[in-house]
Design an enzyme around this catalytic site. Sequence first.
Site, PDB file in Angstrom:
ATOM      1  N   ASP A 224      12.482  57.716  31.982  1.00  0.00           N
ATOM      2  CA  ASP A 224      13.055  57.171  30.747  1.00  0.00           C
ATOM      3  C   ASP A 224      14.376  56.515  31.147  1.00  0.00           C
ATOM      4  O   ASP A 224      15.350  57.189  31.477  1.00  0.00           O
ATOM      5  CB  ASP A 224      13.266  58.308  29.734  1.00  0.00           C
ATOM      6  CG  ASP A 224      13.737  57.800  28.376  1.00  0.00           C
ATOM      7  OD1 ASP A 224      14.439  56.764  28.341  1.00  0.00           O
ATOM      8  OD2 ASP A 224      13.432  58.443  27.361  1.00  0.00           O
TER       9      ASP A 224
ATOM     10  N   TYR B  10      15.064  64.002  26.557  1.00  0.00           N
ATOM     11  CA  TYR B  10      15.151  63.692  25.129  1.00  0.00           C
ATOM     12  C   TYR B  10      14.258  64.686  24.367  1.00  0.00           C
ATOM     13  O   TYR B  10      13.109  64.916  24.751  1.00  0.00           O
ATOM     14  CB  TYR B  10      14.626  62.265  24.978  1.00  0.00           C
ATOM     15  CG  TYR B  10      14.653  61.650  23.616  1.00  0.00           C
ATOM     16  CD1 TYR B  10      15.840  61.489  22.920  1.00  0.00           C
ATOM     17  CD2 TYR B  10      13.470  61.172  23.047  1.00  0.00           C
ATOM     18  CE1 TYR B  10      15.845  60.873  21.672  1.00  0.00           C
ATOM     19  CE2 TYR B  10      13.475  60.552  21.807  1.00  0.00           C
ATOM     20  CZ  TYR B  10      14.671  60.415  21.126  1.00  0.00           C
ATOM     21  OH  TYR B  10      14.673  59.801  19.904  1.00  0.00           O
TER      22      TYR B  10
ATOM     23  N   LYS C 150      17.058  50.654  21.333  1.00  0.00           N
ATOM     24  CA  LYS C 150      18.466  50.785  21.692  1.00  0.00           C
ATOM     25  C   LYS C 150      19.015  49.448  22.190  1.00  0.00           C
ATOM     26  O   LYS C 150      19.291  48.585  21.384  1.00  0.00           O
ATOM     27  CB  LYS C 150      18.620  51.921  22.709  1.00  0.00           C
ATOM     28  CG  LYS C 150      17.847  53.206  22.340  1.00  0.00           C
ATOM     29  CD  LYS C 150      18.431  53.931  21.155  1.00  0.00           C
ATOM     30  CE  LYS C 150      17.567  55.041  20.580  1.00  0.00           C
ATOM     31  NZ  LYS C 150      17.088  56.071  21.476  1.00  0.00           N
TER      32      LYS C 150
ATOM     33  N   ARG D 105      -4.903  42.638  17.436  1.00  0.00           N
ATOM     34  CA  ARG D 105      -4.481  43.906  18.059  1.00  0.00           C
ATOM     35  C   ARG D 105      -4.144  43.744  19.541  1.00  0.00           C
ATOM     36  O   ARG D 105      -3.403  44.539  20.109  1.00  0.00           O
ATOM     37  CB  ARG D 105      -5.554  44.981  17.849  1.00  0.00           C
ATOM     38  CG  ARG D 105      -4.967  46.369  17.956  1.00  0.00           C
ATOM     39  CD  ARG D 105      -5.925  47.543  17.855  1.00  0.00           C
ATOM     40  NE  ARG D 105      -7.075  47.380  17.029  1.00  0.00           N
ATOM     41  CZ  ARG D 105      -8.303  47.095  17.501  1.00  0.00           C
ATOM     42  NH1 ARG D 105      -8.505  46.916  18.790  1.00  0.00           N
ATOM     43  NH2 ARG D 105      -9.318  47.000  16.669  1.00  0.00           N
TER      44      ARG D 105
END
Length: 401
Positions: free
Chosen positions: A191, A119, A216, A65
């Site tokens: 962002d 967004y 993206k 993890r």
Amino acid sequence: MSDDTDHGHDIAPATRVVTAGRRDEWTRGIVNTPVWRASTILYDDVADLRAAAGKDTHHRLFYGRRGTPTQWSLADALTQLEPGAEGTFLYPSGVAAIAGCLLAILSPGDELLVTDSAYDPTRSMAGGLLRRMGITTRFYDPLIGAGIADLIGPATRAIVMESPGSLTFEVQDVPAIAAAARARGVATVLDNTWATPLLFPAIAHGVDYTILACTKYVVGHSDVMLGSVTAAPGRFAALRDTAFQLGQVTGPDDAWLASRGLRTMAVRLKQHQDSALAIARWLDAQPGVARVLHPALPSCPGHDVWARDFAGSSGLFSFVLDGGDERARAALINTLAHFGIGYSWGGYESLALPVDPHRYRTATTPDVAGPLVRLQIGLEDPGDLIADLDRGLAAFRAARG
Ligand SMILES: *Cc1c(COP(=O)(O)O)cnc(C)c1O
């Protein structure tokens, strides 16, 4: 800390994209850091196990993890692309990165300021998860600039920016907002998915946390979900601790694909930029198009700020149709042969999407009078895309009447 110099010379971003995050102990001579898959890590003996538990696990194998060299290599590369950054944490999606970042900063009773151009899932998070935790949100005009100072109150803990805005492409004055926030001890979050650090090095412009939906441009091939947050000095430990407490981990296979995508990001972005600009300028002169919202065009709100702060533009922009309704807009989009209809962007293929920014605004009204279409310009030949849009606009004009 990122190392930006090579024998005292600045390393150009395109070179850093190729070399960043590669370490001999992780790659063993292999060019792209291989996939290290792990849950259990075995220790030599009990003393070794006990010693590991007391140490900082950053870049040390401890338990799956906490990551392996595959994730660390990608995270390091993203840190090295962001001059002045302390460190990067990876998340299983861009939205998970936004949540992980905000949860690292905010506590019950705090107030958050979010750009009205954000967004939509960022807005939903503010109105859902964050609100349930006793965190209130106020939305602000994306073009507010230094005027943000007037909105900062005693409970304001963080400001979320997105530049340019998701559907309407307003370019924000990030340095002015960051300076006003810093003066009041308020954290700033950007962002930066549209620009990436190659076109807008966010931390050098004063931002505390910069977020990428790596889904993206970093991945670039429309086949992996991934997000990242890169932190300014002094901010990384809180980010990582929160991510560990949330149990956030990105699969090494996904991190490996993203590292592979990253190496070509500079050349892909250059092509996205050139094709998108050619198409935006062509659209600007077509009958049936009222306005093109592309940060590099003077008709885009915040264009001057873009020209001042950005090293270029990428492949996503919108255009406003001159009249017409939902049916006429659909006629345009349905006619296109080279543009897929789908969410996301940043891959090699072109996409067209009907978007309705008015639905997502509460503080301001976007200056968009007709139906809006968002285009992601991919790596196809721009001449083919223009011919396609020409047919689409003819279908739009026929349907509009
Ligand atoms: C797509 C996107 C995100 C979210 O990324 P996912 O990986 O899809 O969760 C966040 N911000 C912006 C601006 C985006 O376009």
